[in-house]
Scaffold this active site. Structure first.
Site, PDB file in Angstrom:
ATOM      1  N   GLY A 206      59.933  62.156  31.922  1.00 26.93           N
ATOM      2  CA  GLY A 206      59.520  61.062  31.625  1.00 26.93           C
ATOM      3  C   GLY A 206      60.925  60.339  30.947  1.00 26.93           C
ATOM      4  O   GLY A 206      61.880  60.725  30.737  1.00 26.93           O
ATOM      5  N   ALA A 207      60.852  58.900  30.902  1.00 25.05           N
ATOM      6  CA  ALA A 207      61.859  57.885  30.480  1.00 25.05           C
ATOM      7  C   ALA A 207      62.321  58.153  29.166  1.00 25.05           C
ATOM      8  O   ALA A 207      61.316  59.040  28.316  1.00 25.05           O
ATOM      9  CB  ALA A 207      61.139  56.471  30.533  1.00 25.05           C
ATOM     10  N   PRO A 208      63.458  58.109  28.775  1.00 26.22           N
ATOM     11  CA  PRO A 208      63.841  58.338  27.273  1.00 26.22           C
ATOM     12  C   PRO A 208      62.958  57.525  26.447  1.00 26.22           C
ATOM     13  O   PRO A 208      62.505  56.359  26.344  1.00 26.22           O
ATOM     14  CB  PRO A 208      65.348  57.658  27.274  1.00 26.22           C
ATOM     15  CG  PRO A 208      65.673  57.716  28.733  1.00 26.22           C
ATOM     16  CD  PRO A 208      64.598  57.462  29.303  1.00 26.22           C
ATOM     17  N   LYS A 212      59.053  63.409  24.671  1.00 26.27           N
ATOM     18  CA  LYS A 212      59.067  64.815  25.285  1.00 26.27           C
ATOM     19  C   LYS A 212      59.416  65.922  24.294  1.00 26.27           C
ATOM     20  O   LYS A 212      58.738  66.921  24.110  1.00 26.27           O
ATOM     21  CB  LYS A 212      60.047  64.845  26.339  1.00 26.27           C
ATOM     22  CG  LYS A 212      59.920  63.862  27.625  1.00 26.27           C
ATOM     23  CD  LYS A 212      60.841  64.023  28.620  1.00 26.27           C
ATOM     24  CE  LYS A 212      62.322  63.347  28.208  1.00 26.27           C
ATOM     25  NZ  LYS A 212      62.224  62.006  27.932  1.00 26.27           N
ATOM     26  N   THR A 213      60.393  65.435  23.506  1.00 25.43           N
ATOM     27  CA  THR A 213      60.897  66.700  22.488  1.00 25.43           C
ATOM     28  C   THR A 213      59.751  66.400  21.282  1.00 25.43           C
ATOM     29  O   THR A 213      59.517  67.579  20.642  1.00 25.43           O
ATOM     30  CB  THR A 213      62.321  65.927  21.692  1.00 25.43           C
ATOM     31  OG1 THR A 213      63.259  65.979  22.828  1.00 25.43           O
ATOM     32  CG2 THR A 213      62.529  67.062  20.754  1.00 25.43           C
ATOM     33  N   HIS A 428      68.201  23.860  28.975  1.00 30.26           N
ATOM     34  CA  HIS A 428      67.896  24.955  29.732  1.00 30.26           C
ATOM     35  C   HIS A 428      66.927  26.020  29.310  1.00 30.26           C
ATOM     36  O   HIS A 428      66.075  26.378  30.336  1.00 30.26           O
ATOM     37  CB  HIS A 428      69.284  26.115  29.630  1.00 30.26           C
ATOM     38  CG  HIS A 428      69.307  27.132  30.281  1.00 30.26           C
ATOM     39  ND1 HIS A 428      69.909  27.156  31.563  1.00 30.26           N
ATOM     40  CD2 HIS A 428      68.721  28.458  30.209  1.00 30.26           C
ATOM     41  CE1 HIS A 428      69.852  28.342  32.205  1.00 30.26           C
ATOM     42  NE2 HIS A 428      69.206  29.214  31.102  1.00 30.26           N
ATOM     43  N   GLU A 429      66.496  26.197  28.105  1.00 33.79           N
ATOM     44  CA  GLU A 429      65.314  26.910  27.608  1.00 33.79           C
ATOM     45  C   GLU A 429      64.138  26.320  27.879  1.00 33.79           C
ATOM     46  O   GLU A 429      62.988  27.073  28.208  1.00 33.79           O
ATOM     47  CB  GLU A 429      65.577  27.655  26.120  1.00 33.79           C
ATOM     48  CG  GLU A 429      66.828  28.247  25.994  1.00 33.79           C
ATOM     49  CD  GLU A 429      66.846  29.443  26.827  1.00 33.79           C
ATOM     50  OE1 GLU A 429      65.856  30.094  27.262  1.00 33.79           O
ATOM     51  OE2 GLU A 429      67.900  30.088  27.123  1.00 33.79           O
ATOM     52  N   HIS A 432      63.068  26.788  31.772  1.00 34.14           N
ATOM     53  CA  HIS A 432      62.335  28.124  31.820  1.00 34.14           C
ATOM     54  C   HIS A 432      60.817  27.958  31.009  1.00 34.14           C
ATOM     55  O   HIS A 432      59.920  28.511  31.878  1.00 34.14           O
ATOM     56  CB  HIS A 432      62.986  29.029  31.035  1.00 34.14           C
ATOM     57  CG  HIS A 432      64.449  29.516  31.327  1.00 34.14           C
ATOM     58  ND1 HIS A 432      64.477  29.829  32.799  1.00 34.14           N
ATOM     59  CD2 HIS A 432      65.462  29.830  31.094  1.00 34.14           C
ATOM     60  CE1 HIS A 432      65.691  30.259  32.973  1.00 34.14           C
ATOM     61  NE2 HIS A 432      66.579  30.124  32.037  1.00 34.14           N
ATOM     62  N   ASP A 506      70.954  34.154  34.679  1.00 34.13           N
ATOM     63  CA  ASP A 506      69.538  33.965  35.452  1.00 34.13           C
ATOM     64  C   ASP A 506      69.935  33.764  36.742  1.00 34.13           C
ATOM     65  O   ASP A 506      69.001  34.815  37.618  1.00 34.13           O
ATOM     66  CB  ASP A 506      69.336  32.435  35.254  1.00 34.13           C
ATOM     67  CG  ASP A 506      69.201  32.439  33.834  1.00 34.13           C
ATOM     68  OD1 ASP A 506      68.441  33.432  33.103  1.00 34.13           O
ATOM     69  OD2 ASP A 506      68.914  31.135  33.124  1.00 34.13           O
TER      70      ASP A 506
END
Length: 607
Positions: A206-208, A212-213, A428-429, A432, A506
């Protein structure tokens, strides 16, 4: 050398203390008695100036009538008595009658101490010194002899250290797989009656940060069997054969304690694919892996020992390690979905005072893609922020701000920028946000801010309302249009010659997304195929470049398709901005005033 200096310092301090004690008992010289001869003592007795004589063995202590005079000592021969000395030196009877004489028996311990301490003290110091020196050398020899030992750590049995599956939220399938392992160890007979063999190994992938531990610790808490755990890096040393020796020692200890569980964390440190050409056949890592393969499934059966390993890089592991008979089960831990995130947040919020209005469900909705470790860090950052603000309970504001801190970094409110830069960031923001809000297949815009965070001058935060496992072409095109929104607005408002370096990240993200759409996802007019092999270079452990499996002519076509997607996204963003210029200006005005706009206010502006 370190042990030698330590022992030398101890011996030096011991000698210093002994010298101090001796000097303390030595006393002040002004109070020491005066040593005189027998003749002078007889002269003082005849002159009637002696008050008392005390006889202690070979020592005569003379006390004068003059109280200001010092005490006197006379040493006599052991064979002579005080009476014979008085007679031999002709002391008169009258003088002897006036003299007070006291006889004391000499104590035995003073006698032995006076005779033995001068001889034994140097010998004791020498023995003490060599003892510490030999102990340091012996410790070094023990380390050298135990170099090939594994020294695994066993899971703590204390109530604070013990973890169970109740402490693990989500990962239902993974817990079910591991519960069977625990049940197998507790009740092996019911499985043996069905002819079932105990699995030899379980590989957690699995991803970090997916737990798991933590799952391995929960297995240790659930199963009342010895649990040995080591990291893959602990097997590898610069000396040849040490890793293989430690593997043998680890499995030997586990066999003696069977039934037992061996947990190897980050097994990819020693389990990488062999034969890559780096280090040759005598590479220490390969020898360690060979020993692990033999111990797990070799001629010597490993009865009652289960190996649990964890890795976030299963693609680099050796095929011989992954086959049945070694790792019979592979348990995949995905990033938690919204339900699992809510359960994980509930566990980590147990010891944190949250206000009643905090909705863990809302926080789970705002954190797609967060791992369990990310969620734990999120609530910890919220608690730290609450303390800094002097509050008694954690509110939703601190948690939401911590989400942005985990994603982007801390706020940089003290960053000095010009009014022109602030205005460009706001446009700019806002570009978006407007494009992202109006696209039918885009994710909801949660927040817009022109406050700098981390490396970003401002940010537009968008999050999906639900977890997604698949993405469509329409969603990717909406994503591209939103990414291009800031670039389009800067170009429209300030002109071509005033385009800044702000949209550079971007454009990089948009180019990479468009390239993936063409080369990996088959979302282009080039046909139903992928372009390039994206397997990583195993011997270096990372991807250097994509292997080109297409012609140069096709490469030109790929470049053209990528450019067409970006131009289409720019055109779409430009259309949306031109049709909603009034909403853009309104959002910019609010941003310049408040610096931050939340989702509810964004909806009001866009209505």
């Amino acid at each position: 050398m370190k042990d030698f200096l330590k022992n030398f310092l101890i011996v030096f301090l011991a000698l210093f203390l002994i010298a101090g004690v001796i000097s303390f008992f030595k006393g002040d010289d002004s109070k020491k008695p005066e040593i005189i001869g027998v003749a002078k003592m007889v002269e003082e007795i005849n002159a009637n100036t002696v008050k008392k004589v005390t006889v202690e063995g070979n020592l005569l202590k003379v006390e004068l009538k003059d109280t200001s005079a010092k005490l006197q000592e006379v040493k006599k021969e052991p064979t002579d008595s005080f009476g014979s000395i008085m007679k031999d030196y002709g002391v008169s009877d009258e003088a002897r009658k006036l003299l007070e004489v006291e006889v004391k028996d000499e104590s035995s311990w003073k006698f032995w101490a006076a005779n033995l301490i001068p001889a034994l003290l140097p010998l004791i110091i020498i023995i003490f010194f060599f003892y510490f020196m030999s102990r340091g050398v012996q410790g070094m020899n023990n380390k050298a002899m135990g170099f090939g030992q594994s020294n695994p750590r066993q899971a703590g049995a204390g109530p604070r250290e013990k973890k169970t599956f109740k402490n693990v939220a989500g990962a239902g399938e993974a817990k079910q797989e591991l519960l069977e392992i625990v049940d197998f160890l507790k009740h092996p007979k019911k499985f043996a009656q069905m002819g079932a063999k105990i699995p030899k190994g379980v590989l957690l992938m699995g991803a970090p940060g997916t737990g798991k531990t933590l799952l391995a610790k929960a297995v240790a808490g659930e199963a009342n069997v010895p649990f040995f755990h080591m990291s893959g890096s602990e097997f590898v040393e610069m000396f040849v054969g040490v890793g293989a020796s430690r593997v043998r020692d680890l499995f030997g200890k586990a066999k003696k304690a069977a039934p037992a569980i061996v947990f190897i964390d980050e097994i990819d440190a020693v389990g990488r694919r062999r034969g890559a050409g780096l280090g040759g056949g005598h590479d220490e890592r390969e020898q360690t892996l060979n020993q692990i393969l033999v111990e797990m499934d070799g001629f010597d059966p490993n009865i009652g020992v289960i190996v649990i390993a964890a890795t976030n890089r299963p693609d680099v592991l050796d095929p011989a390690l992954l086959r049945p008979g070694r790792f019979d089960r592979r348990v995949v831990l995905d990033l938690p979905d919204i339900k699992d995130r809510e359960e994980i947040l509930a566990i980590h919020a147990l010891n944190k005072p949250l206000v009643a209005e905090v909705s863990l469900r809302k926080i789970a909705e705002r954190t797609p893609g967060f791992s369990g470790a990310d969620l734990e860090n999120l609530l910890n950052e919220a608690a730290i922020l609450t303390v800094r603000r002097g509050l008694k309970k954690v509110t939703e504001d601190e948690i939401l701000e911590s989400i942005e801190k985990v994603l982007l970094g801390p706020e940089r409110k003290n960053r000095v920028i010009t009014e022109q830069e602030k205005k460009m960031t706001a446009y700019h923001e806002a570009g978006h946000a407007v494009v992202g809000h109006l696209l039918p297949h885009g994710d909801p815009v949660r927040k817009v801010s022109i406050i700098s965070r981390g490396q970003a001058g401002g940010y537009t935060l968008k999050m999906p309302s639900e977890d997604r496992h698949y993405h469509t072409l329409a969603q990717f095109k909406s994503e591209l249009a939103m990414i291009m929104g800031g670039y389009v607005v800067e170009k429209m408002i300030f002109g071509d010659e005033m385009i800044s370096t702000g949209p550079s990240s971007d454009l990089k993200s948009a180019t990479q997304l468009a390239k993936n759409m063409v080369t990996r996802f088959g979302m282009s007019d080039l046909g139903p195929r992928t372009f390039g092999e994206h397997e990583e270079m195993i011997f270096l452990g990372k991807e250097i470049h994509d292997q080109q499996d297409y012609s140069d002519k096709t490469a030109e076509a790929i470049d053209k398709e990528v450019s067409n997607l970006l131009l289409e996204a720019e055109k779409k963003a430009k259309q949306i901005i031109e049709l909603n210029r009034d909403k853009l200006e309104k959002m910019v005005a609010v941003l310049l005033e408040k610096e931050t706009i939340e989702q509810d206010e964004i909806k009001k502006i866009m209505e």
